[in-house]
Design a protein around this motif. Structure first.
Motif, PDB file in Angstrom:
ATOM      1  N   ILE A  66       0.848  -1.187   0.000  1.00 41.99           N
ATOM      2  CA  ILE A  66       0.000   0.000   0.000  1.00 41.99           C
ATOM      3  C   ILE A  66       0.885   1.237   0.000  1.00 41.99           C
ATOM      4  O   ILE A  66       1.835   1.327   0.765  1.00 41.99           O
ATOM      5  N   MET A  67       0.538   2.198  -0.830  1.00 36.50           N
ATOM      6  CA  MET A  67       1.280   3.457  -0.911  1.00 36.50           C
ATOM      7  C   MET A  67       0.307   4.602  -0.737  1.00 36.50           C
ATOM      8  O   MET A  67      -0.712   4.651  -1.420  1.00 36.50           O
ATOM      9  N   VAL A  68       0.605   5.488   0.186  1.00 33.44           N
ATOM     10  CA  VAL A  68      -0.228   6.661   0.416  1.00 33.44           C
ATOM     11  C   VAL A  68       0.630   7.888   0.125  1.00 33.44           C
ATOM     12  O   VAL A  68       1.729   8.018   0.648  1.00 33.44           O
ATOM     13  N   GLY A  69       0.158   8.758  -0.710  1.00 35.76           N
ATOM     14  CA  GLY A  69       0.900   9.981  -1.020  1.00 35.76           C
ATOM     15  C   GLY A  69       1.575   9.896  -2.376  1.00 35.76           C
ATOM     16  O   GLY A  69       1.342   8.996  -3.177  1.00 35.76           O
ATOM     17  N   ASN A  70       2.426  10.849  -2.599  1.00 34.34           N
ATOM     18  CA  ASN A  70       3.137  10.938  -3.861  1.00 34.34           C
ATOM     19  C   ASN A  70       4.127   9.784  -3.980  1.00 34.34           C
ATOM     20  O   ASN A  70       4.914   9.545  -3.065  1.00 34.34           O
ATOM     21  N   PRO A  71       4.145   9.047  -5.109  1.00 34.28           N
ATOM     22  CA  PRO A  71       5.060   7.917  -5.245  1.00 34.28           C
ATOM     23  C   PRO A  71       6.530   8.322  -5.238  1.00 34.28           C
ATOM     24  O   PRO A  71       7.393   7.492  -5.017  1.00 34.28           O
ATOM     25  N   GLN A  72       6.816   9.592  -5.454  1.00 30.27           N
ATOM     26  CA  GLN A  72       8.201  10.059  -5.407  1.00 30.27           C
ATOM     27  C   GLN A  72       8.597  10.527  -3.997  1.00 30.27           C
ATOM     28  O   GLN A  72       9.707  10.972  -3.794  1.00 30.27           O
ATOM     29  N   GLY A  73       7.681  10.405  -3.064  1.00 30.37           N
ATOM     30  CA  GLY A  73       7.988  10.808  -1.694  1.00 30.37           C
ATOM     31  C   GLY A  73       7.938  12.315  -1.488  1.00 30.37           C
ATOM     32  O   GLY A  73       8.503  12.832  -0.536  1.00 30.37           O
ATOM     33  N   CYS A  74       7.305  13.037  -2.384  1.00 32.88           N
ATOM     34  CA  CYS A  74       7.242  14.497  -2.317  1.00 32.88           C
ATOM     35  C   CYS A  74       5.928  14.928  -1.674  1.00 32.88           C
ATOM     36  O   CYS A  74       5.124  15.619  -2.289  1.00 32.88           O
ATOM     37  N   THR A  75       5.673  14.491  -0.458  1.00 31.01           N
ATOM     38  CA  THR A  75       4.410  14.856   0.193  1.00 31.01           C
ATOM     39  C   THR A  75       4.593  16.024   1.120  1.00 31.01           C
ATOM     40  O   THR A  75       5.642  16.345   1.566  1.00 31.01           O
TER      41      THR A  75
END
Length: 75
Positions: A66-75
């Motif tokens: 599960i991934m929550v947020g921007n897939p590039q980690g730019c949240t």
């Protein structure tokens, strides 16, 4: 003293430098090896309920990513 250092450098007593790697060697070193691509053979599922039914039928667990947020980690 300075002229002796310059003369020493110009006489060629230094170790020869290694050849730079070729483009083909760099590409081969950069690309993944076959053992690093095993995850591509995993039968991934995108529909959770169908995957759950299939897992129950096969008697296997489900790995849920599960991934929550921007897939590039730019949240």
């Amino acid at each position: 003293m300075f002229s002796a250092v310059v003369a020493l450098l110009l006489t060629g007593t230094q170790k020869p430098q290694a050849k730079p790697p070729t483009l083909d060697a760099l590409v081969k070193k950069t690309l993944p090896r076959p053992e690093e691509e095993k995850w591509l053979k995993v039968p991934w599922r995108t529909h959770l309920m169908r995957a759950r039914q299939e897992a129950v039928k096969a008697g296997k667990p489900i790995f849920l990513w599960i991934m929550v947020g921007n897939p590039q980690g730019c949240t």
